[in-house]
Design a protein around this motif. Sequence first.
Motif: not given
Lengths: 316, 363
Positions: A206, A210-211, A215, A219-220, B73, B87, B89, B98, B103
Amino acid sequence: MPESVSNITAQMPRAKLAGLLLFFLGPAVAIYTLFSIYPLVATMALSTYTSDPSGARSFVGLANFKTLLGDALWSKPFWNALGNNLIFFAVHMCVQNPVGIALAGLLSLPGLRLRGFYRTVMFLPTMLSVVIVGFSWNLILSPLWGVAAGALKAVGLGSLFAPWLGLESSALVTLSLISVWQFVGIPMMLIYAALLNIPDELIDAARVDGLGQFRIFFHIKLPLVLPTISLVSVLTFVANFNAFDLIYSVKGALAGPNFATDILGTFFYRTFFGNQLQLGNPTMGSAVATVMFFIILLGLCLYLFFVQRRIRRYAF
Amino acid sequence: MANLRIEHLHKRYGATAVLNDVNLKIEDGEFVVLVGPSGCGKSTLLRMIAGLDGASGGDIHIADKLVNTLAPADRGIAMVFQSYALYPHMNVRKNMTFGLKFTGVPPAERERRVTEAARMLRLDELLGRYPRDLSGGQRQRVAIGRAIVREPAVFLFDEPLSNLDAALRVSTRVEIANLHRMLKSTIVYVTHDQVEAMTLADRIVVMNKGCIEQVGRPLDLYYAPANLFVAGFIGSPAMNFFEAKVAGVEGACARVDGPGFRSFDLPATSLKMGDTLTVGVRPEHLARREDGSFTVEGVVELVERLGESSFAYVRRADDRLFVAEVRGRQTPTPGERVALAAANRDVHVFDSSGLRVSSPTNT
Ligand SMILES: Nc1ncnc2c1ncn2[C@@H]1O[C@H](COP(=O)(O)OP(=O)(O)OP(=O)(O)O)[C@@H](O)[C@H]1O
Ligand SMILES: [Mg+2]
């Protein structure tokens, strides 16, 4: 090749199998029956009787329940207690669990120092006796000698102070918040444990995506610990509708002011054991206990049918 | 696509140094494989390139830009993890899009990239599925797809195939090679598997205890290992080592002698009488032959037959075992006395500090 258990049991003589079952399951069944099933059944049975002043009991069917829900003398305090109990539960759901989740999220942040210290400190109140907690808060919030008024004044918020525990409008919420303060450690610990289960590589992925930490949490982490959060909610529900001790230790059995903090537990207590001028009435008390049991059962069924089935557990 | 430059990189956890002065220059579009024993710091190096771990010292440049302080990132990298780290979920499509959402890639562009990656990796059928409903190989492809849609300058792979079974590992390896050919992007790839390293790499980086031992093309490492460590690490079964001494120096030639093999001459000016040496010969370079200056003798103790060749475990006079790979049908039998020889260029001599000296010349 090891034989499968079902194969082994299928080949056993019936008597031996029965003995084996008795050996393994007997103690648990006996204890559970003695301390859970028997009292429950006995209570339900008692709720269908009534006793005259001489003490003789006679079977009356569901008449006690009709009185409880139909006779204004009984139904008014009952609905009052049920309503208060719902508020008590709502405060826990809206404050205790979100705060518990947030604390767990903070505890699981990478690079947090003194992690063990925070964890212990926040869990500490849970281990205190409810009587001590109730008594301490009673003192803290007391308008006469409590430190709350002085503390608020010291930061210039003196005008905000009110005798919260004594006001009909705020007593229940105040008590709920005291209970939240005491027990917030439990959702925190359960959710923290669930968060620790999330693999580090997932969080790294994640981060590469870029989280930021915030976030990542929403989100996770949060979606992945939903099963634990729902479990915590059920535990909260059951505990809240069985609650009694905090109200009793702070407010006594009369749950004042003017029954503003009366919940099902204290209502049941007064009914069953009696209080001051009110005579104890075990058969009506049993009826109240039975209704409480069915309220909790109904809540659990709703949860199982509507929530539990939709929640998915993730294996990592 | 971009080059990658690592200068004097250090990493310490408390008092333990995990990376020690790592310097590495990777060209645009190059496929570089990091190998080394467990715990030598490969993952650490990769994670530092990704920005997941901070450096204790040194610089990392990606596309000639210093990225030391940039978040993962923002470095223009994508990483594929050993456990896939999908992920759980989110379905496959969501897994891939995602990161793009955060970005600022517009939806239409996201869609285009996912479609493209799905086509490339044969994921079209799987876009609606959740990771739990995928096989290991499919999960791996999704993980690679998630990296591709980021359109990174540098791909980072940390042992991506180690959770797959042998057959799948081979086919996925081929796919990764194809992918590199198509995308022409820079790739840094960590693996334990020699075959992966040899087949995929443009260049291999051999690491040991937080230091780079040698960087070179796969065959260079195989035929001309720079030191004892690389010689022993690259190749399977491992290179045989024989203790040796300089028995005499005549002009620019040193006579190398040791227990169990016939002495030979070595063109080496820096050696002195009495220096200890190590002679290394790969099992596959030993054969029954007459030429070759390096000859060992011994009694065959055990033979492992693999079909196309056999491994003979031979006990020398000084009671040490060495391995020879014998090709063809003429496998030796246990108890047989054999003399095995290697060509000059396949004999590696290392000095007492472990550095390669040279190979013997014809006498
Ligand atoms: N957080 C940490 N604290 C202390 N030491 C660490 C930490 N993380 C890694 N190390 C040490 O750093 C060294 C290198 O670890 P690294 O994971 O990079 O090895 P590796 O080469 O990837 O090994 P493998 O092939 O087993 O994956 C190891 O000795 C490990 O014990
Ligand atoms: Mg590793």
